[in-house]
Design a protein around this motif. Structure first.
Motif, short mmCIF file in Angstrom:
data_model
loop_
_atom_site.label_atom_id
_atom_site.label_comp_id
_atom_site.label_asym_id
_atom_site.label_seq_id
_atom_site.Cartn_x
_atom_site.Cartn_y
_atom_site.Cartn_z
N TYR A 29 60.08 43.21 113.88
CA TYR A 29 60.63 42.10 114.64
C TYR A 29 59.84 41.92 115.94
N TYR A 30 59.54 40.66 116.25
CA TYR A 30 58.81 40.32 117.46
C TYR A 30 59.52 39.20 118.21
N SER A 31 59.32 39.18 119.51
CA SER A 31 59.82 38.07 120.32
C SER A 31 58.86 36.89 120.21
N GLU A 32 59.25 35.77 120.77
CA GLU A 32 58.40 34.57 120.76
C GLU A 32 57.10 34.78 121.53
N THR A 33 57.08 35.77 122.41
CA THR A 33 55.89 36.02 123.22
C THR A 33 55.09 37.23 122.73
N SER A 121 64.96 33.82 121.85
CA SER A 121 65.81 34.52 122.81
C SER A 121 67.27 34.47 122.41
N GLN A 122 67.64 33.53 121.51
CA GLN A 122 69.00 33.45 120.98
C GLN A 122 69.13 34.16 119.63
#
Length: 350
Positions: A29-33, A121-122
């Motif tokens: 899993y990765y964040s948008e950044t 982020s949601q």
């Protein structure tokens, strides 16, 4: 086992998956950044070793005779006990996950798909890709009677490209200059390439390549992220990041040179591994694509020089010089341990 007359050999699996929830898939899993998130206990080790032994399997049927996987260093419990196997290699190759003796776990170790999920982020899924080739890219043992590697990947899995050679596989694994890439079905392709294997005290230099696969111009957000991690733990907080926007003309290929300076990574060297990721976001469609890889930074080496090697005499004092060069911009401290079988009684520490 050899003492008991049982044929036995050591096997190495490069890019060995550790599937903790028994779904035969490794989720990342990765964040948008581009920050890798601690959302899964699954992991991929750059290599892992186990043992094979040769035996008949009257309990599972004659089609399961032959080499069997045993792991002397199991990472998960099997039936409440830390053990693994004996899992027949033929059963692993044919995905007989219905059989006992940890076949599902070993199958995942050599053949799990890697699912990369980008979360907003949601916690909404805003990007997804699947890699079917990263895990188990080379499985090998020592050739019988010869000091060379024997490629046994085909014993564990069906090889999609029969023209692949051991030399090409080995060079891909040993050369840190080539990292994996991620692709989107349409739109943008992205890849990361190290200029050379990183060494402590030197900048980590790499190339970001973005490819516009469509005949329309694109504005793309670029998010680069680097985190330190240990081989069997989730990454720590981001220690380096960079964000920006690039414009891609129709069908354009754009290459950008990036550096991570020693002062930016030297404080995380004890973690030994770096997780580098890039996320590209098409500003028009908001589709995202990610490429990532983990790599080592070579530690400063110790140099041992023996005085007058040609005049070494048994039972007489020998002088050796150990040299260490601090490649960082800050003072370091540590413990030097010297040991020599038959040369020094016990260990000496300085």
């Amino acid at each position: 086992m050899r003492v008991l007359g049982i044929p036995c050999r050591v096997v190495t699996n490069f890019n060995s998956a550790h599937d903790t929830n028994a779904n035969l898939v490794v989720e990342e899993y990765y964040s948008e950044t581009g920050q890798k998130l601690n959302r899964s206990q699954d992991s991929i080790w750059n290599f892992h070793l186990w043992v094979e032994c040769w035996m008949t399997r009257r309990d599972l049927g004659p089609d399961m005779d032959g080499w069997q996987v045993l792991d002397p260093t199991p990472q998960e419990r099997s039936g409440g006990v830390f053990c693994c196997g004996p899992a027949p290699v033929k059963g692993i190759r044919n995905k007989r996950t219905d059989l006992i003796y940890d076949i599902p776990f070993v199958y995942a170790a050599v053949n799990a798909d890697v699912h990369t999920i980008i979360l907003s982020s949601q916690d909404q899924v805003v990007g997804f890709s699947k890699d079917t080739e990263k895990v188990g890219s080379l499985i090998c043992t020592k050739a019988i009677g010869y000091p060379r590697v024997q490629n046994i990947t085909g014993d564990y899995k069906y090889i999609k490209s029969p023209t692949s050679t051991l030399s090409s596989r080995s060079s891909t694994l040993s050369n840190n200059s080539t990292l994996r890439r991620a692709t989107a079905p349409e739109g943008v392709l992205v890849s990361l390439t190290l200029n050379k294997s990183p060494a402590s005290g030197e900048p980590i230099a790499f190339l970001l390549k973005a490819v516009n696969k469509q005949k329309i111009p694109k504005m793309v957000k670029v998010h680069l992220n680097a985190q330190a991690k240990e081989y069997n733990h989730s990454p720590s907080e981001t220690f380096w990041e960079k964000h920006g926007v690039i414009q891609l003309a129709p069908m354009e290929v754009k290459v950008v040179q990036e550096h991570i300076l020693p002062a930016q990574y030297e404080h995380v060297m004890e973690n030994s591994l770096i997780n580098l990721a890039v996320v590209l976001e098409d500003m028009a469609t908001h589709k995202r694509v990610l490429a990532s890889e983990e790599f080592n930074i070579a530690s400063p080496e110790l140099i041992i020089q023996v005085a007058d090697e040609d005049s070494i005499v048994p039972n007489k004092q020998l002088t050796a010089t150990v040299t260490f060069t601090n490649s960082f911009s800050r003072p370091v401290s540590g413990l030097l341990t010297v040991a020599g079988a038959g040369l020094i009684a016990g260990k000496k520490q300085f």
